[in-house]
Design an enzyme around this catalytic site. Structure first.
Site, PDB file in Angstrom:
ATOM      1  N   GLU A 289       2.382   6.166  -3.051  1.00 43.37           N
ATOM      2  CA  GLU A 289       3.360   7.111  -3.592  1.00 43.37           C
ATOM      3  C   GLU A 289       3.351   7.119  -5.119  1.00 43.37           C
ATOM      4  OE1 GLU A 289       5.033   9.395  -2.113  1.00 43.37           O
ATOM      5  OE2 GLU A 289       4.420   8.823  -0.087  1.00 43.37           O
TER       6      GLU A 289
ATOM      7  N   HIS B 172       0.483   8.188   4.036  1.00 43.05           N
ATOM      8  CA  HIS B 172       0.654   8.204   2.581  1.00 43.05           C
ATOM      9  C   HIS B 172      -0.641   7.815   1.874  1.00 43.05           C
ATOM     10  CE1 HIS B 172       5.231   7.541   3.266  1.00 43.05           C
ATOM     11  NE2 HIS B 172       4.909   8.819   3.310  1.00 43.05           N
TER      12      HIS B 172
ATOM     13  N   THR C 245       0.820  -1.209   0.000  1.00 42.85           N
ATOM     14  CA  THR C 245       0.000   0.000   0.000  1.00 42.85           C
ATOM     15  C   THR C 245       0.853   1.259   0.000  1.00 42.85           C
ATOM     16  OG1 THR C 245      -0.150   0.013   2.423  1.00 42.85           O
ATOM     17  CG2 THR C 245      -1.847  -1.198   1.223  1.00 42.85           C
ATOM     18  N   ASP C 246       2.039   1.206   0.592  1.00 41.79           N
ATOM     19  CA  ASP C 246       2.907   2.382   0.676  1.00 41.79           C
ATOM     20  C   ASP C 246       3.427   2.770  -0.703  1.00 41.79           C
ATOM     21  OD1 ASP C 246       3.908   4.358   2.311  1.00 41.79           O
ATOM     22  OD2 ASP C 246       5.685   3.251   2.900  1.00 41.79           O
ATOM     23  N   ASP C 247       3.983   1.802  -1.431  1.00 45.25           N
ATOM     24  CA  ASP C 247       4.429   2.084  -2.788  1.00 45.25           C
ATOM     25  C   ASP C 247       3.266   2.524  -3.661  1.00 45.25           C
ATOM     26  OD1 ASP C 247       7.357   1.360  -3.774  1.00 45.25           O
ATOM     27  OD2 ASP C 247       6.883   0.090  -2.064  1.00 45.25           O
TER      28      ASP C 247
END
Length: 632
Positions: free
Chosen positions: A385, A456, A380-382
């Site tokens: 971003e 994020h 989910t973080d990538d």
């Protein structure tokens, strides 16, 4: 690694000029295919374990050994120890592994550098107190008894997801490590080396068991039961479990030959296949070993070529951050470099189901992973971003872009945890049972929501016009509920409260939280209070284990940029912001980037840290760009 100390003259301080130099450097680092990737530097356990793996497999060469040993020696500190990050304290297990690797390379135990290392090891409790994974490597080469290691039976893989301690109760990085290790541990293989480790022993007796009615005591006794079963397993059950585990491992090998894109699952999967009779000429083994070569960094130094192994590679993450940085710096939405990056990122979208689907079986795939090849574990973080970056690009085919963004957003929303936050790789991966096992004494074993990842995602949802959605509002509430008493936020994947706070404040403001809201003002006050006398910000990684270090440490370019990004998002102007920008400008190298030997990335808080070599560039570019934009 060469550190340049030359700086521009103070009279030449100009944020716009500094930004131009930094952007030029960033552009120059783009690969012709469109991506960026900075080195992901860790500690010497990667290199020591690489040599031990090659020794065990019978493929270690003299050149590899000499170059790796040269690097390991170069990282030893004056007291004889090795640390897990630059400037950190002596680490017992890292020093043990470095010592063994150098013995493998031919260094004598009486050599002054190894003698000093042995003194450090014994002073810290001896090899007897090293972590389980270190002693597994020693057992593989005959320097430790398998009988003296905790047990993890392969029958674990037969447990359904509804049963406690099934493999999906672990975080993805842990399950990818544990499953092959159950195969290795059941085989108890030994490839003896021609030396011992008496110099590293302190004679310490095993720690006594905790009381039987405590969780720790119960699991210590369970380990004894499992060890007894391991000596006389149910034959058909053990064979079935090993076959299932090997099948599980093979099903998760990626296109680049690796597993999960990270070192632990990769090397342990190779070992598991090897002990099950997979020869070096087997396609899975060939691909795995060949893929590892792409993680090797070779560098010429005054002492000769050094060789080190990256624990992971971060091209998707780096490219998303680089696109955002260029756009923050004023690059147009159809800039050729931005378009090449966007095209490459769109080609990296994950369109297949991975382990995340065990907990979210009805969720359609989408999103992005961290590495070149890792379809099993998008995160989910990538994804957040990448969406934030791609939505700012004017691609030739907007329909293709919009479809990919919609899939990524839908997948990410579907990965929200029950409490409103987001973990990185799995949903509701929050159990405490894996950490209670004696086998699991190293690193984070589960993937609970964190402030930086949740922030994020919230920022992404706000950018996509979904600030008013139930999911975004629940994410905002999670962030507000998890603000620290001092006004900061804990950072899971970056060091530490500077990273967490630098992520959360822009997300809250983007989602509609007023800059004058109490939570934002407390964060701004915390950042102002932790600015250093020279204008920069820094936080030592010891803050994860010692609260006295929170917000304290040698200033770095990346951490100064994180603080500035939060302050700028909160609408701050004036001396605090201006002094932070001046720090960046005055500490910029003539080539446009910044020196940053400090580690500001995190793998496992308290255990494993990372120096992302591109952090020192992309975050300052974003901070300087947003500062200049706000000043217009």
């Amino acid at each position: 690694m060469t550190v340049t100390t030359e700086r521009p003259a103070a009279a030449a301080v100009d944020p716009a000029m500094a930004l131009d130099r930094a952007v030029a450097h960033l552009r120059g680092r783009q690969h012709p295919d469109g991506w960026w990737k900075g080195e992901l530097q860790t500690n010497v356990t990667m290199d020591a374990e690489d040599l031990l793996m090659r020794e065990f497999l019978g493929i270690r060469t003299a050149q590899e050994t000499a170059e790796a040993a040269r690097w390991i020696r170069s990282q030893q500190r004056a007291d004889g120890s090795w640390a897990t990050f630059a400037g950190g304290p002596a680490d017992l297990s890292t020093t043990v592994e470095a010592w063994v690797a150098l013995r493998l390379a031919g260094d004598a135990p009486t050599d002054p550098h190894l003698a000093r290392a042995a003194e450090v090891v014994t002073a810290l409790g001896g090899v007897e107190r090293s972590r389980v994974f270190t002693r597994i490597w020693l057992a593989l080469v005959g320097l430790w008894s398998w009988d003296e290691l905790p047990v993890m039976p392969p029958e674990l893989v037969l447990l359904p997801p509804s049963v406690p301690l099934n493999v999906y109760d672990w975080g993805c990085w842990a399950r990818g490590t544990v499953v092959p290790l159950t195969v290795v541990g059941s085989a108890r293989p030994v490839h003896p080396v021609p030396f011992g480790i008496e110099e590293l022993r302190s004679g310490a007796e095993p720690a006594p068991f905790d009381r039987p009615w405590t969780w720790a005591g119960a699991f210590q006794r369970l380990d004894r039961v499992l060890a007894a079963y391991g000596r006389h397993p149910v034959g058909w059950l053990r064979r079935t479990a090993i076959a299932k585990a090997v099948e599980w491992v093979l099903a998760r090998q990626e296109a680049d030959g690796g597993w999960g894109g990270i070192q632990p699952p990769w090397v342990y999967s190779l070992l598991a296949l090897h002990v099950q009779g997979y020869g070096l000429d087997h396609p899975a083994m060939r691909a795995g070993l060949a893929g590892l070569q792409g993680f090797i960094v070779r560098e010429e130094t005054p002492d000769g070529v050094v060789r080190r192994l990256e624990a992971c590679q971060s091209p998707v993450w780096d490219t998303g951050l680089a696109v955002t940085a260029l756009r923050d710096a004023g690059a147009p939405a159809d800039d050729p470099a931005v378009l090449r990056a966007a095209d490459w990122l769109l080609g990296e979208e994950v369109r297949v189901r991975g382990d995340w689907a065990v907990r979210r079986p009805d969720l359609a795939p989408g999103g992005w992973a961290f590495e070149f090849a890792n379809d099993v574990y998008p995160d989910t973080d990538d994804t957040a971003e990448v969406v934030l970056a791609l939505r700012r690009v004017a691609v030739p085919d907007p329909g293709r872009l919009r479809a990919a963004l919609d899939r990524g957003v839908t997948w990410t929303v579907g990965m929200q945890c029950r409490d409103g936050g987001w973990g990185a790789f799995d949903a509701d991966n929050t159990g405490s049972m894996p950490a209670r096992l004696p086998f699991c004494d190293f690193g984070n074993l589960t993937d609970p929501p964190s402030a930086d990842v949740t922030a994020h995602v919230v920022e992404m949802l706000a950018a996509e016009g979904r600030a008013g959605s139930t999911e975004c509002r629940r994410g905002v509430q999670w962030l507000l509920d998890h603000q620290e008493a001092d006004g900061s936020w804990y950072g899971r994947w970056g060091a530490n409260h500077l990273y967490g706070t630098g992520a959360v404040v822009p997300a809250l403001v983007a989602a509609g939280t007023p800059a004058q809201a109490p939570a934002v003002r407390r964060a701004v006050a915390w950042l102002a209070a932790h600015q250093q006398d020279d204008g920069g910000w820094g936080e030592d990684l010891r803050s994860y284990t010692d609260p006295a270090w929170i917000g304290r440490g040698e200033p770095t370019a990346s951490q100064t940029a994180w603080a500035l990004l939060a302050l700028l998002a909160a609408g701050e102007t004036g001396p605090v912001v201006d002094r932070g920008v001046r720090w960046l400008v005055e500490h910029q190298r003539p080539d446009g980037t910044w020196d940053e030997p400090q580690f500001t990335g995190v793998g496992f808080p308290g255990f494993f840290y990372i120096n992302y070599h591109l952090y020192r560039l992309v975050f300052p570019v974003s901070a300087l760009g947003r500062y200049l934009e706000a000043s217009r």
